[in-house]
Enzyme design. Structure first.
Site, PDB file in Angstrom:
ATOM      1  N   ASN A  49     101.102  72.232  39.066  1.00 52.65           N
ATOM      2  CA  ASN A  49     101.268  73.792  39.481  1.00 52.65           C
ATOM      3  C   ASN A  49     102.182  74.263  37.945  1.00 52.65           C
ATOM      4  O   ASN A  49     102.939  74.634  38.313  1.00 52.65           O
ATOM      5  CB  ASN A  49     102.150  73.308  40.788  1.00 52.65           C
ATOM      6  CG  ASN A  49     101.421  73.197  41.864  1.00 52.65           C
ATOM      7  OD1 ASN A  49     100.496  73.481  42.509  1.00 52.65           O
ATOM      8  ND2 ASN A  49     102.059  72.080  42.680  1.00 52.65           N
ATOM      9  N   HIS A 135     104.798  75.677  54.253  1.00 48.78           N
ATOM     10  CA  HIS A 135     104.219  74.827  53.753  1.00 48.78           C
ATOM     11  C   HIS A 135     104.788  72.577  54.601  1.00 48.78           C
ATOM     12  O   HIS A 135     105.653  73.051  55.672  1.00 48.78           O
ATOM     13  CB  HIS A 135     105.189  73.678  52.146  1.00 48.78           C
ATOM     14  CG  HIS A 135     104.975  73.253  51.186  1.00 48.78           C
ATOM     15  ND1 HIS A 135     106.026  71.913  51.694  1.00 48.78           N
ATOM     16  CD2 HIS A 135     104.120  73.026  50.692  1.00 48.78           C
ATOM     17  CE1 HIS A 135     105.630  70.716  50.750  1.00 48.78           C
ATOM     18  NE2 HIS A 135     104.607  71.044  50.263  1.00 48.78           N
ATOM     19  N   GLU A 191     106.608  81.193  53.375  1.00 49.07           N
ATOM     20  CA  GLU A 191     105.708  81.588  51.010  1.00 49.07           C
ATOM     21  C   GLU A 191     106.062  82.826  51.315  1.00 49.07           C
ATOM     22  O   GLU A 191     105.626  83.756  51.752  1.00 49.07           O
ATOM     23  CB  GLU A 191     104.958  80.454  51.451  1.00 49.07           C
ATOM     24  CG  GLU A 191     105.249  79.237  51.874  1.00 49.07           C
ATOM     25  CD  GLU A 191     103.993  78.413  51.572  1.00 49.07           C
ATOM     26  OE1 GLU A 191     103.274  78.060  50.790  1.00 49.07           O
ATOM     27  OE2 GLU A 191     104.267  76.898  52.209  1.00 49.07           O
ATOM     28  N   SER A 195     100.217  78.179  49.483  1.00 47.45           N
ATOM     29  CA  SER A 195      99.910  76.754  47.770  1.00 47.45           C
ATOM     30  C   SER A 195      99.047  76.778  48.019  1.00 47.45           C
ATOM     31  O   SER A 195      98.424  76.038  47.108  1.00 47.45           O
ATOM     32  CB  SER A 195     101.265  75.627  48.399  1.00 47.45           C
ATOM     33  OG  SER A 195     100.726  75.085  50.067  1.00 47.45           O
ATOM     34  N   ASP A 220     110.301  80.869  50.719  1.00 48.01           N
ATOM     35  CA  ASP A 220     109.468  79.604  49.726  1.00 48.01           C
ATOM     36  C   ASP A 220     108.966  79.840  48.380  1.00 48.01           C
ATOM     37  O   ASP A 220     107.616  80.695  48.767  1.00 48.01           O
ATOM     38  CB  ASP A 220     109.285  78.485  50.231  1.00 48.01           C
ATOM     39  CG  ASP A 220     109.145  77.682  49.716  1.00 48.01           C
ATOM     40  OD1 ASP A 220     109.093  77.314  48.679  1.00 48.01           O
ATOM     41  OD2 ASP A 220     109.189  76.389  50.201  1.00 48.01           O
ATOM     42  N   HIS A 223     105.618  78.959  45.032  1.00 47.86           N
ATOM     43  CA  HIS A 223     104.506  78.825  43.810  1.00 47.86           C
ATOM     44  C   HIS A 223     104.276  80.837  43.271  1.00 47.86           C
ATOM     45  O   HIS A 223     103.543  81.083  42.791  1.00 47.86           O
ATOM     46  CB  HIS A 223     103.318  79.087  43.993  1.00 47.86           C
ATOM     47  CG  HIS A 223     102.624  77.972  44.843  1.00 47.86           C
ATOM     48  ND1 HIS A 223     102.094  77.304  44.422  1.00 47.86           N
ATOM     49  CD2 HIS A 223     102.788  77.113  46.180  1.00 47.86           C
ATOM     50  CE1 HIS A 223     102.303  75.829  44.993  1.00 47.86           C
ATOM     51  NE2 HIS A 223     103.323  76.005  45.697  1.00 47.86           N
ATOM     52  N   LYS A 254     107.184  73.367  39.735  1.00 51.16           N
ATOM     53  CA  LYS A 254     105.995  74.497  39.247  1.00 51.16           C
ATOM     54  C   LYS A 254     106.159  74.948  38.060  1.00 51.16           C
ATOM     55  O   LYS A 254     106.492  74.224  37.011  1.00 51.16           O
ATOM     56  CB  LYS A 254     105.997  74.787  40.728  1.00 51.16           C
ATOM     57  CG  LYS A 254     105.122  74.002  41.956  1.00 51.16           C
ATOM     58  CD  LYS A 254     104.991  73.753  43.422  1.00 51.16           C
ATOM     59  CE  LYS A 254     105.065  72.862  43.839  1.00 51.16           C
ATOM     60  NZ  LYS A 254     105.233  73.177  45.725  1.00 51.16           N
TER      61      LYS A 254
HETATM   62  C1  LIG Z   1     105.513  71.562  46.464  1.00 48.22           C
HETATM   63  C2  LIG Z   1     106.343  72.374  47.781  1.00 48.22           C
HETATM   64  C3  LIG Z   1     107.398  72.341  48.217  1.00 48.22           C
HETATM   65  C4  LIG Z   1     108.187  71.109  47.417  1.00 48.22           C
HETATM   66  O1  LIG Z   1     108.565  70.744  46.788  1.00 48.22           O
HETATM   67  P1  LIG Z   1     108.555  69.621  46.060  1.00 48.22           P
HETATM   68  O2  LIG Z   1     109.808  69.919  44.475  1.00 48.22           O
HETATM   69  O3  LIG Z   1     106.852  68.639  44.937  1.00 48.22           O
HETATM   70  O4  LIG Z   1     109.536  68.962  46.927  1.00 48.22           O
HETATM   71  C5  LIG Z   1     107.840  72.622  49.255  1.00 48.22           C
HETATM   72  N1  LIG Z   1     107.505  74.660  48.918  1.00 48.22           N
HETATM   73  C6  LIG Z   1     106.178  74.709  48.857  1.00 48.22           C
HETATM   74  C7  LIG Z   1     105.336  75.821  49.454  1.00 48.22           C
HETATM   75  C8  LIG Z   1     105.410  73.735  47.803  1.00 48.22           C
HETATM   76  O5  LIG Z   1     104.730  74.191  47.242  1.00 48.22           O
END
Ligand SMILES: *Cc1c(COP(=O)(O)O)cnc(C)c1O
Length: 407
Positions: A49, A135, A191, A195, A220, A223, A254
């Protein structure tokens, strides 16, 4: 005793293996980048990512080293216990300025961000409404909060409105006569770019709905941060709704190439989380190096080089999408799912690709639904047009030239 313990676990592992769902760590002997070294071989990497190719960038490494030299390898304790190291404050000021919010708070991971924030804000008298595909960190947080939980069909605005209508029936005036009896608060969580499918949430419509029903919204942008919008703040910026979202979440691991998670929003939100987010309060602060690297990444994303890397990424995405369209989204993303369906078939496809020198992960239940196993291709700014051609050719050779329309 110990032997029967291990025997029990071996039995459980055998069941996981029989279902085609066994997961194993694959040791990598190189930094993350378009080429990674596994088992003595160099593979073309379509799994990370690290969308802007920053994880191994000299500016981030140098900032991490500088932060380590000045502030040490470890933070000592929770930021509320032993004092809050300057690199975290600088990072949070930079984050808030980058995202255009009053304040920001960082956590050790995105997972800890979701868990700490949702459980701080909502309790057992409240209601949380989640998109079906959010997620695992958000699902776990919602369960841990004890709030009533409702799930709406993925990106389905009618279903979301049904759930919001249902939730608003709890806040009839009769329920608020006693002043201590607050009506339940409702939180909607989605989100922005999903993801595992790489598709986009209809954020404008979701914002309008949550306002109609007086709910809060948490988005969130794991991405999307660094990738969308004029200032590369995320999809909310691109769609012009940032300042109507109460809780903007994202990760630093990411596109930003470092590690950690963040919440951006009002000063009141951040002050409240400092007091109530248990994953922030009861956890040692991240290493200063992580804050240094993330801060350098935010500067870089906003620079001319950041703009250039962004353009490179989108060129690669367009090149791949002209071969393998992602029918799930009109908004392009760096995540392109090649749906295979059967779990074992997805693993076999990933193995075949690895034999051809390409590293593309097979994603299976419980990360995605049963029978929706896939190859999850991710592109980065560090890939070349030739890398994309190599990928499409290899996918064609193993008989998966198309990403499916279903699921
Ligand atoms: C990767 C991810 C997380 C968690 O983040 P980390 O820093 O890897 O713990 C939370 N939400 C989404 C949508 C993700 O893709």
């Amino acid at each position: 005793m110990v032997n029967s313990f291990d025997a029990e676990l071996q039995q459980r592992l055998a069941a996981i293996r029989d279902a085609g769902l066994l997961r194993e760590l694959r040791r990598v002997d190189s930094p993350q980048g378009p080429h990674i070294e596994i088992g003595g071989r160099t593979l073309l990497n379509f799994s990370s990512n690290d969308y802007l190719g920053l994880a191994n960038h000299p500016a981030l490494k140098e900032a991490a080293i500088k932060a380590t030299e000045k502030f040490g390898a470890g933070a000592g304790a929770s930021r509320l216990i032993c004092g809050s190291l300057a690199p975290f404050h600088k990072l949070e000021e930079a984050l808030a300025a980058f995202k255009g919010t009053e304040a920001a708070l960082t956590f050790s991971t995105g997972y800890a961000t979701a868990v700490g924030t949702i459980t701080a804000l909502l309790g057992k008298d409240d209601i949380i409404i989640l998109d079906k595909l959010v997620h695992a960190s958000i699902v776990d947080a919602a369960k841990l909060s004890g709030a009533k939980l409702r799930v709406f069909a993925h990106n389905d605005l009618n279903d979301l409105e049904d759930k919001l209508r249902w939730s608003s029936s709890f806040s009839l005036p009769g329920n608020t006569l006693k002043r201590e009896l607050q009506p339940p608060q409702t939180l909607v969580v989605t989100e922005s770019i999903f993801s595992m499918d790489g598709d986009a949430a209809p954020l404008r419509e979701i914002v309008a709905l949550k306002e109609k029903y007086g709910a809060w919204l948490m988005v969130d942008e794991a991405h999307a941060t660094g990738l969308y919008g004029k200032n590369r703040r995320g999809l909310a910026e691109e769609l012009g709704v940032s300042d109507r979202i109460e809780i903007q979440m994202g990760t630093l691991g990411k596109a930003l190439g470092a590690s950690g998670g963040y919440i951006c929003g009002s000063r009141a939100l951040v002050d409240f989380l400092i007091n109530r987010a248990r994953s922030f309060i009861f956890s040692t602060a991240p290493a200063p190096a992580a804050a240094g690297a993330a801060h350098a990444a935010i500067r870089l994303v906003q620079s001319v080089e950041g703009q250039k890397r962004n353009e490179q990424l989108w060129s690669r995405v367009m090149e791949l999408q002209s071969q393998i369209p992602n029918p799930k989204s009109e908004i392009p993303s760096a995540i392109i799912p090649v749906i295979i369906g059967d779990e074992s078939a997805a693993v076999a496809a990933a193995t075949q690709l690895r034999e051809q020198g390409l590293f593309v992960p097979a994603i299976r239940y419980p990360t995605v639904a049963r029978g929706a196993a896939r190859l999850r291709v991710t592109l980065t700014a560090a890939h070349t047009p030739e890398d994309v051609t190599t990928l499409t050719r290899a996918l064609g050779q193993i008989g998966h030239p198309q990403s499916a329309t279903g699921n």
